[in-house]
Design an enzyme around this catalytic site. Structure first.
Site, PDB file in Angstrom:
ATOM      1  N   GLU A  69       0.838  -1.201   0.000  1.00  0.00           N
ATOM      2  CA  GLU A  69       0.000   0.000   0.000  1.00  0.00           C
ATOM      3  C   GLU A  69       0.873   1.252   0.000  1.00  0.00           C
ATOM      4  O   GLU A  69       1.733   1.393   0.875  1.00  0.00           O
ATOM      5  CB  GLU A  69      -0.913  -0.026   1.236  1.00  0.00           C
ATOM      6  CG  GLU A  69      -1.933  -1.160   1.152  1.00  0.00           C
ATOM      7  CD  GLU A  69      -2.460  -1.609   2.512  1.00  0.00           C
ATOM      8  OE1 GLU A  69      -2.216  -0.915   3.516  1.00  0.00           O
ATOM      9  OE2 GLU A  69      -3.111  -2.673   2.559  1.00  0.00           O
ATOM     10  N   GLU A 121      -4.783  -6.546   2.808  1.00  0.00           N
ATOM     11  CA  GLU A 121      -3.548  -7.276   3.102  1.00  0.00           C
ATOM     12  C   GLU A 121      -3.639  -8.762   2.808  1.00  0.00           C
ATOM     13  O   GLU A 121      -2.654  -9.376   2.397  1.00  0.00           O
ATOM     14  CB  GLU A 121      -3.140  -7.065   4.562  1.00  0.00           C
ATOM     15  CG  GLU A 121      -2.601  -5.681   4.874  1.00  0.00           C
ATOM     16  CD  GLU A 121      -3.681  -4.645   5.023  1.00  0.00           C
ATOM     17  OE1 GLU A 121      -4.882  -5.014   5.013  1.00  0.00           O
ATOM     18  OE2 GLU A 121      -3.350  -3.451   5.147  1.00  0.00           O
ATOM     19  N   GLN A 162       1.934  -2.121   5.800  1.00  0.00           N
ATOM     20  CA  GLN A 162       2.186  -0.715   6.127  1.00  0.00           C
ATOM     21  C   GLN A 162       2.576  -0.508   7.594  1.00  0.00           C
ATOM     22  O   GLN A 162       3.421   0.327   7.899  1.00  0.00           O
ATOM     23  CB  GLN A 162       0.971   0.122   5.755  1.00  0.00           C
ATOM     24  CG  GLN A 162       1.281   1.588   5.606  1.00  0.00           C
ATOM     25  CD  GLN A 162       0.207   2.298   4.816  1.00  0.00           C
ATOM     26  OE1 GLN A 162      -0.870   2.556   5.334  1.00  0.00           O
ATOM     27  NE2 GLN A 162       0.482   2.615   3.577  1.00  0.00           N
ATOM     28  N   PHE A 163       1.942  -1.237   8.480  1.00  0.00           N
ATOM     29  CA  PHE A 163       2.363  -1.302   9.883  1.00  0.00           C
ATOM     30  C   PHE A 163       2.236  -2.761  10.314  1.00  0.00           C
ATOM     31  O   PHE A 163       1.282  -3.435   9.928  1.00  0.00           O
ATOM     32  CB  PHE A 163       1.498  -0.412  10.785  1.00  0.00           C
ATOM     33  CG  PHE A 163       1.792   1.046  10.653  1.00  0.00           C
ATOM     34  CD1 PHE A 163       2.822   1.643  11.385  1.00  0.00           C
ATOM     35  CD2 PHE A 163       1.055   1.837   9.788  1.00  0.00           C
ATOM     36  CE1 PHE A 163       3.099   2.994  11.247  1.00  0.00           C
ATOM     37  CE2 PHE A 163       1.333   3.192   9.644  1.00  0.00           C
ATOM     38  CZ  PHE A 163       2.361   3.776  10.380  1.00  0.00           C
ATOM     39  N   PHE A 187      -2.260  -9.077  11.171  1.00  0.00           N
ATOM     40  CA  PHE A 187      -3.389  -9.963  11.482  1.00  0.00           C
ATOM     41  C   PHE A 187      -4.271 -10.175  10.249  1.00  0.00           C
ATOM     42  O   PHE A 187      -4.816 -11.253  10.046  1.00  0.00           O
ATOM     43  CB  PHE A 187      -4.228  -9.377  12.621  1.00  0.00           C
ATOM     44  CG  PHE A 187      -3.516  -9.377  13.949  1.00  0.00           C
ATOM     45  CD1 PHE A 187      -3.188 -10.567  14.579  1.00  0.00           C
ATOM     46  CD2 PHE A 187      -3.170  -8.184  14.565  1.00  0.00           C
ATOM     47  CE1 PHE A 187      -2.542 -10.570  15.809  1.00  0.00           C
ATOM     48  CE2 PHE A 187      -2.522  -8.182  15.794  1.00  0.00           C
ATOM     49  CZ  PHE A 187      -2.206  -9.376  16.416  1.00  0.00           C
ATOM     50  N   HIS A 230       0.177  -0.027  15.882  1.00  0.00           N
ATOM     51  CA  HIS A 230       1.268   0.547  15.097  1.00  0.00           C
ATOM     52  C   HIS A 230       2.606   0.251  15.768  1.00  0.00           C
ATOM     53  O   HIS A 230       3.605   0.024  15.107  1.00  0.00           O
ATOM     54  CB  HIS A 230       1.089   2.055  14.957  1.00  0.00           C
ATOM     55  CG  HIS A 230      -0.121   2.449  14.176  1.00  0.00           C
ATOM     56  ND1 HIS A 230      -1.381   2.438  14.721  1.00  0.00           N
ATOM     57  CD2 HIS A 230      -0.267   2.826  12.891  1.00  0.00           C
ATOM     58  CE1 HIS A 230      -2.246   2.813  13.788  1.00  0.00           C
ATOM     59  NE2 HIS A 230      -1.597   3.052  12.675  1.00  0.00           N
TER      60      HIS A 230
HETATM   61  C1  LIG Z   1      -5.739  -3.140   7.724  1.00  0.00           C
HETATM   62  C2  LIG Z   1      -5.109  -1.808   7.534  1.00  0.00           C
HETATM   63  N1  LIG Z   1      -4.211  -1.644   6.544  1.00  0.00           N
HETATM   64  C3  LIG Z   1      -3.627  -0.447   6.364  1.00  0.00           C
HETATM   65  C4  LIG Z   1      -3.930   0.604   7.147  1.00  0.00           C
HETATM   66  C5  LIG Z   1      -3.262   1.938   6.953  1.00  0.00           C
HETATM   67  N2  LIG Z   1      -4.235   2.894   6.395  1.00  0.00           N
HETATM   68  C6  LIG Z   1      -4.940   3.695   7.225  1.00  0.00           C
HETATM   69  S1  LIG Z   1      -6.059   4.580   6.396  1.00  0.00           S
HETATM   70  C7  LIG Z   1      -5.621   3.930   4.916  1.00  0.00           C
HETATM   71  C8  LIG Z   1      -6.314   4.360   3.665  1.00  0.00           C
HETATM   72  C9  LIG Z   1      -7.776   4.282   3.770  1.00  0.00           C
HETATM   73  O1  LIG Z   1      -8.351   4.737   2.603  1.00  0.00           O
HETATM   74  P1  LIG Z   1      -9.920   4.767   2.416  1.00  0.00           P
HETATM   75  O2  LIG Z   1     -10.500   3.483   2.826  1.00  0.00           O
HETATM   76  O3  LIG Z   1     -10.198   5.223   1.046  1.00  0.00           O
HETATM   77  O4  LIG Z   1     -10.388   5.833   3.500  1.00  0.00           O
HETATM   78  P2  LIG Z   1      -9.993   7.390   3.582  1.00  0.00           P
HETATM   79  O5  LIG Z   1      -8.845   7.487   4.507  1.00  0.00           O
HETATM   80  O6  LIG Z   1      -9.669   7.846   2.195  1.00  0.00           O
HETATM   81  O7  LIG Z   1     -11.173   8.080   4.118  1.00  0.00           O
HETATM   82  C10 LIG Z   1      -4.585   3.019   5.082  1.00  0.00           C
HETATM   83  C11 LIG Z   1      -3.927   2.283   3.993  1.00  0.00           C
HETATM   84  C12 LIG Z   1      -4.869   0.386   8.171  1.00  0.00           C
HETATM   85  N3  LIG Z   1      -5.220   1.370   9.017  1.00  0.00           N
HETATM   86  N4  LIG Z   1      -5.432  -0.814   8.329  1.00  0.00           N
END
Ligand SMILES: Cc1ncc(C[n+]2csc(CCOP(=O)(O)OP(=O)(O)O)c2C)c(N)n1
Ligand SMILES: [Mg+2]
Lengths: 333, 326
Positions: free
Chosen positions: B29, B60, B82-83, B88, B129
């Site tokens: 990501e 993931e 990413q973290f 999980f 994180h």
């Molecule tokens: C399972 C998981 N993978 C990665 C992340 C890191 N992460 C946090 S927000 C995000 C993007 C989310 O995008 P979207 O669903 O479009 O929501 P938006 O933030 O644009 O409102 C990512 C990759 C996470 N929080 N949880």
């Protein structure tokens, strides 16, 4: 002065007071968001995740729910929803400063990780989409107890790729559970644009595969979101099952206070989106219908500013949790 | 030689491996156009093209499965989570699928994937994180687990991980990303997986650590040497699976005392395993019980107190005092 003929919100059954309340909620969310962003830049808040640009859609949706009846399992941008469900400016600031009194998690999680039992807000967590099956479970619990209510859950368009989303939709579809799946499609998942996330045109299309309706609404059209949400609520209450509502919206700020969005989108694109921002367009609508007079607007803005100032001052001086509190709540005592 | 931070050493290693072997692919990501949320993959998509360095959808489990499919067809996927806390979401793909591919197929298929993930406490980022979840990976036969403590090791170990014929989990401590610089050769070099490093020789007590805790251990050992004249030997494990028990046991036979340090919660993790193996292999050389200095068995706490929750140099000193007095 107000034009009595063909005023859109009245036609769909919203009173002037209600739309003013909606607008105030949007303005409060925006003001809190902007204040937290400033405090972050001033080095006072470690981290902020923003709702800026999405408040109109959130408030449009949330006003179709009943905060005394329904449950919400929101995602991190849903400040507009949790304000509607009774979180206060103080609550929000306490969470921003990660103070002991923070009703979400007592500073244990990042801001934007909402949760409050008394406000019927499910505690969420950092891994995206995990709240979606929880909302389905809560809806099943309501059905088993013969409670007539709706559970709401929200997520970004990127997060609609997680297995959790698909598995939750499937279960809710099979069981015809009273769930509203709310996808806030702001075109980016951090840096990754919509076209790199999904192969379909609309997130709403995904509902078809699970056997329930999916609709796509302009997220800057607060009243259209309200109407779609009300239809979905009625469907759910009538036992007809879930609805997926996708709103087309935009995140005006970077993903979080740690993100630099200049790497993946142009300033022109952001500036253009600001013109369509619901705070601007809904405000203009309310002024044009005479509902929001200059006096009312000034009073509203003054009041919101005061509320935000008070909340900031309170939260800033509020105590942090005691170190030993970090060790508790792992098991039942 | 160039001075590099750990994040630069990681980018450098990825760059070199992408250049050396066209079967190496890099995805996850935000790793492509934007270069990763910590900039670990900065510039690599531009240099090697979108077909080799690419952004995946936010899912993931799918990313992990994709890596397995590519790996069994001969590619060398380097996938980013990413973290680490989001492991999980893809745990079955790693522990249930890739790590067992060799066993299940009787060696006909293998999944030489490198999983990269930032993790670790002390940077004021909360649970999911900052968690040290490496203990979960340790009980996964077929998977290797690498945790570098400095830029030089990070590069050499990452190159070894990518070239290794088994899946390797490569964990990058966020606190170390930019906090120290070191001379790192521009050219490729490898550090064997499963070879610990004695970073501070000593004769009185053995301190076993990995990741950021190596620095905590050295700090405490230096302090102790100054104030008490006691010399602790600090071992940087570099990989916690496989474990270099030989180096540990050798050291314990010399010092007769040991403490094991980890940032993770106390029970059933890397430290517990090391203590067990020390008693199995060197019990008659010990003059007292081997102690663990770890975080408590609670969930990763809020930022304001994480520095106390994590083992501090002070707590290490107290542990050392205790182990010397036993
Ligand atoms: C399972 C998981 N993978 C990665 C992340 C890191 N992460 C946090 S927000 C995000 C993007 C989310 O995008 P979207 O669903 O479009 O929501 P938006 O933030 O644009 O409102 C990512 C990759 C996470 N929080 N949880
Ligand atoms: Mg998005």
């Amino acid at each position: 002065m107000s034009k009595q003929t063909a005023v859109r919100h009245r036609e769909i059954g919203l009173s002037d007071e209600q739309v003013l309340d909606m607008y105030r909620t949007m303005i409060l969310a925006r003001a809190l968001d902007e204040r937290m962003w400033l405090l972050n830049r001033a080095g006072k808040l470690p981290f902020v995740v923003s709702c800026k640009g999405q408040e109109g859609a959130q408030v449009g949706l949330a006003f179709a729910l009943d905060p005394t009846r329904d449950y919400v399992a929101p995602y991190y941008r849903d400040l507009g929803v949790v304000l509607r469900f009774g979180q206060t400016a103080r609550d929000v600031m306490l969470s921003g400063f990660a103070k002991r009194e923070d009703p979400n998690s007592g500073g244990r999680q990042m801001p934007g990780h909402f949760g409050s039992r008394k406000n019927r807000i499910l505690t969420g967590s950092s891994p995206v989409s995990t709240q979606i099956p929880h909302a389905v479970g809560m809806a099943l619990a309501a059905r088993m107890r013969n409670e007539r209510l709706v559970t709401y859950t929200s997520f970004g368009e990127g997060s609609s790729n997680q297995g959790d989303f698909h598995e939750a939709c499937n279960f809710a579809g099979v069981q015809k559970l009273p769930v509203i799946f709310f996808c806030e499609n702001n075109l980016y998942a951090i840096s990754v644009p919509l076209a790199r996330q999904v192969g379909c045109e609309r997130i709403a299309q995904r509902a078809e595969g699970y056997g329930f309706p999916g609709v796509t609404i302009d997220g800057n059209d607060v009243l259209a979101v309200y109407e779609a949400a009300r239809t979905a609520v009625n469907r759910a209450l009538d036992g007809l099952g879930p609805t997926l509502i996708e709103v087309l919206t935009y995140r005006i700020n970077p993903h979080s206070s740690d993100d630099d969005d200049r790497v993946y989108r142009s300033r022109e694109e952001v500036d253009e989106a600001k013109q369509r921002d619901a705070i601007v367009t809904f405000g203009a609508y309310l002024r044009s219908t005479g509902v929001l007079t200059a006096d009312k607007e000034q009073a509203l803005l003054r009041d919101v500013e005061q509320v935000v100032d008070e909340a900031t001052a309170y939260a800033e001086q509020a105590p942090y949790a005691e170190p030993q509190e970090a060790l508790g709540h792992v098991y039942a005592q | 030689m160039a001075q590099m931070t750990m994040i630069q050493a990681i980018t450098n290693a990825l760059d070199g491996e992408l250049g050396r072997d066209e079967k190496v692919l890099l995805f996850g990501e935000d790793v492509g156009q934007s270069g990763g949320v910590f900039r670990a993959t900065d510039g690599l998509q531009k240099k090697y093209g979108e077909h080799r360095v690419f952004d995946t959808p936010l899912a993931e489990s799918g990313i992990g499965g994709l890596a397995t499919g590519l790996a069994i067809q001969g590619f060398r996927p380097v996938m980013e989570i990413q973290f680490f806390g989001f492991v999980f979401e893809t745990f079955d793909e790693i522990a249930g699928q890739a790590a067992r591919m060799r066993f299940r197929s009787g060696g006909r298929y293998t999944a030489p994937i490198t999983y990269r993930a930032p993790f670790g406490g002390g940077v004021k980022t909360p649970e999911m994180h900052a968690d040290s979840l490496e203990g979960l990976l340790l009980q996964t036969p077929g998977l290797k687990v690498v945790i570098p403590s400095n830029p030089y090791d990070a590069k050499g170990l990452l190159i070894s991980a990518i070239r290794d014929d088994d899946p390797v989990f490569f964990l990058e401590h966020m606190k170390l990303y930019r906090s120290l610089r070191q001379e790192v050769p521009e050219d490729a070099y490898t550090i064997p997986l499963g070879q610990a490093n004695i970073v501070r020789p000593g004769k009185d007590v053995t301190v076993v650590a990995y990741g950021a805790m190596v620095h905590t251990a050295v700090k405490a050992a230096d302090e102790w040497s100054k104030t008490r004249g006691i010399e602790a030997e600090v071992i940087d494990l570099r990989t916690i699976s496989p474990l270099d028990m030989e180096t540990i046991v050798q050291s314990v036979k010399k010092t007769h005392r040991a403490v094991v340090l980890q940032e993770a919660q106390k029970s059933s993790g890397a430290a517990a395993e090391i203590v067990a193996q020390i008693t199995e292999n060197a019990i008659y050389h010990l003059e007292g019980p081997v102690l663990r200095i770890t975080a408590p068995d609670t969930v990763y706490p809020f930022g304001m107190i994480e520095d106390e929750w994590l083992p501090t140099p002070d707590r290490v000193l107290r542990g050392l005092e205790k182990v010397m007095s036993l």
